[in-house]
Design a protein around this motif. Structure first.
Motif, mmCIF file in Angstrom:
data_model
loop_
_atom_site.group_PDB
_atom_site.id
_atom_site.type_symbol
_atom_site.label_atom_id
_atom_site.label_comp_id
_atom_site.label_asym_id
_atom_site.label_seq_id
_atom_site.Cartn_x
_atom_site.Cartn_y
_atom_site.Cartn_z
ATOM 1 N N GLY A 43 -0.017 23.228 -0.976
ATOM 2 C CA GLY A 43 -1.120 24.185 -0.951
ATOM 3 C C GLY A 43 -0.833 25.532 -0.323
ATOM 4 O O GLY A 43 -1.735 26.368 -0.229
ATOM 5 N N ASN A 44 0.398 25.780 0.121
ATOM 6 C CA ASN A 44 0.743 27.095 0.668
ATOM 7 C C ASN A 44 0.819 28.122 -0.451
ATOM 8 O O ASN A 44 1.357 27.835 -1.518
ATOM 9 N N TRP A 45 0.310 29.312 -0.196
ATOM 10 C CA TRP A 45 0.360 30.393 -1.172
ATOM 11 C C TRP A 45 1.607 31.236 -0.956
ATOM 12 O O TRP A 45 2.025 31.476 0.182
ATOM 13 N N TYR A 46 2.171 31.707 -2.062
ATOM 14 C CA TYR A 46 3.331 32.597 -2.038
ATOM 15 C C TYR A 46 3.109 33.734 -3.026
ATOM 16 O O TYR A 46 2.469 33.559 -4.062
ATOM 17 N N ARG A 47 3.662 34.884 -2.673
ATOM 18 C CA ARG A 47 3.819 35.967 -3.650
ATOM 19 C C ARG A 47 5.316 36.203 -3.769
ATOM 20 O O ARG A 47 6.002 36.395 -2.764
ATOM 21 N N SER A 48 5.797 36.159 -4.974
ATOM 22 C CA SER A 48 7.216 36.372 -5.241
ATOM 23 C C SER A 48 7.367 37.708 -5.943
ATOM 24 O O SER A 48 6.644 38.008 -6.893
ATOM 25 N N TYR A 49 8.293 38.517 -5.443
ATOM 26 C CA TYR A 49 8.555 39.848 -5.980
ATOM 27 C C TYR A 49 9.928 39.839 -6.638
ATOM 28 O O TYR A 49 10.845 39.188 -6.121
ATOM 29 N N GLY A 50 10.072 40.577 -7.716
ATOM 30 C CA GLY A 50 11.390 40.607 -8.320
ATOM 31 C C GLY A 50 11.595 41.705 -9.325
ATOM 32 O O GLY A 50 10.692 42.483 -9.651
ATOM 33 N N ASN A 51 12.828 41.750 -9.783
ATOM 34 C CA ASN A 51 13.271 42.671 -10.826
ATOM 35 C C ASN A 51 14.015 41.858 -11.864
ATOM 36 O O ASN A 51 14.722 40.902 -11.523
ATOM 37 N N GLU A 52 13.843 42.252 -13.108
ATOM 38 C CA GLU A 52 14.562 41.604 -14.198
ATOM 39 C C GLU A 52 15.216 42.673 -15.069
ATOM 40 O O GLU A 52 14.612 43.718 -15.325
ATOM 41 N N ASN A 53 16.400 42.368 -15.522
ATOM 42 C CA ASN A 53 17.081 43.173 -16.535
ATOM 43 C C ASN A 53 17.159 42.332 -17.788
ATOM 44 O O ASN A 53 17.603 41.182 -17.737
ATOM 45 N N TRP A 54 16.705 42.904 -18.891
ATOM 46 C CA TRP A 54 16.660 42.190 -20.160
ATOM 47 C C TRP A 54 17.533 42.890 -21.190
ATOM 48 O O TRP A 54 17.555 44.122 -21.261
ATOM 49 N N GLU A 55 18.190 42.098 -22.031
ATOM 50 C CA GLU A 55 18.940 42.630 -23.170
ATOM 51 C C GLU A 55 18.523 41.855 -24.407
ATOM 52 O O GLU A 55 18.456 40.621 -24.376
ATOM 53 N N PHE A 56 18.244 42.578 -25.499
ATOM 54 C CA PHE A 56 17.713 41.982 -26.720
ATOM 55 C C PHE A 56 18.695 42.098 -27.871
ATOM 56 O O PHE A 56 19.498 43.034 -27.933
ATOM 57 N N ASP A 57 18.595 41.135 -28.793
ATOM 58 C CA ASP A 57 19.361 41.252 -30.034
ATOM 59 C C ASP A 57 18.571 42.125 -31.011
ATOM 60 O O ASP A 57 17.458 42.587 -30.711
#
Length: 155
Positions: free
Chosen positions: A98-112
């Motif tokens: 029941g603990n709350w978390y906020r997760s922060y992040g960055n993503e790099n995406w590459e597409f076909d």
């Protein structure tokens, strides 16, 4: 292989659309549906975990969402060029006790060329928060159009 519009090269508008489609997919919490946005041999780095191919994506997401309840995600376009998009994101969830978390992040995406993501590189940090610090309030599923984004929330 079926196309997954919008396809590269991205414009600002099509990159924003691609980010929202990804956010909606992840907020569905349906691993098999989400995996269809990736190439069959897609490569991921998620934190320190390496995932390859749709079946491993399904396994990863199934495990993730079994451990993270009340999951709500917001993604925001950071940059784009050609067949690549960079996003920043935050999600809120509860752990098994029941603990709350906020997760922060960055993503790099590459597409076909068909608009399927062939590479996803994610860096993520978790912050334990109190329930009163939550900022993502909507029923489970896609974020409503009138709910603030990351910038509007000061994140």
């Amino acid at each position: 292989m079926p196309s997954k519009p919008p396809v590269p090269p991205f414009t600002h508008e099509s990159a924003v659309e691609k980010v929202l489609l990804a956010e909606n997919g992840w907020n569905s919490r349906e691993p098999r549906k989400v995996a269809l946005a990736y190439t069959p041999d897609s490569e991921w780095r998620n934190r320190a975990e390496f995932v390859r191919g749709r079946e491993q994506i399904v396994e990863f997401l199934t495990r993730k969402w079994s451990q993270e309840s009340n999951y709500r995600l917001i993604k925001e376009l950071w940059a784009f060029d050609g067949n690549r998009i960079a996003v920043r994101f935050a999600y809120e969830c509860q752990d098994g006790v029941g603990n709350w978390y906020r997760s922060y992040g960055n993503e790099n995406w590459e597409f076909d060329e068909d608009g399927l993501m062939r590479r996803r590189i994610a860096s993520i940090n978790d912050l334990r928060i109190s329930e009163s610090e939550r900022k993502f309030f909507w029923p489970l599923g896609p974020r409503p159009a009138d709910h603030s984004g990351l910038s509007e929330l000061g994140l």
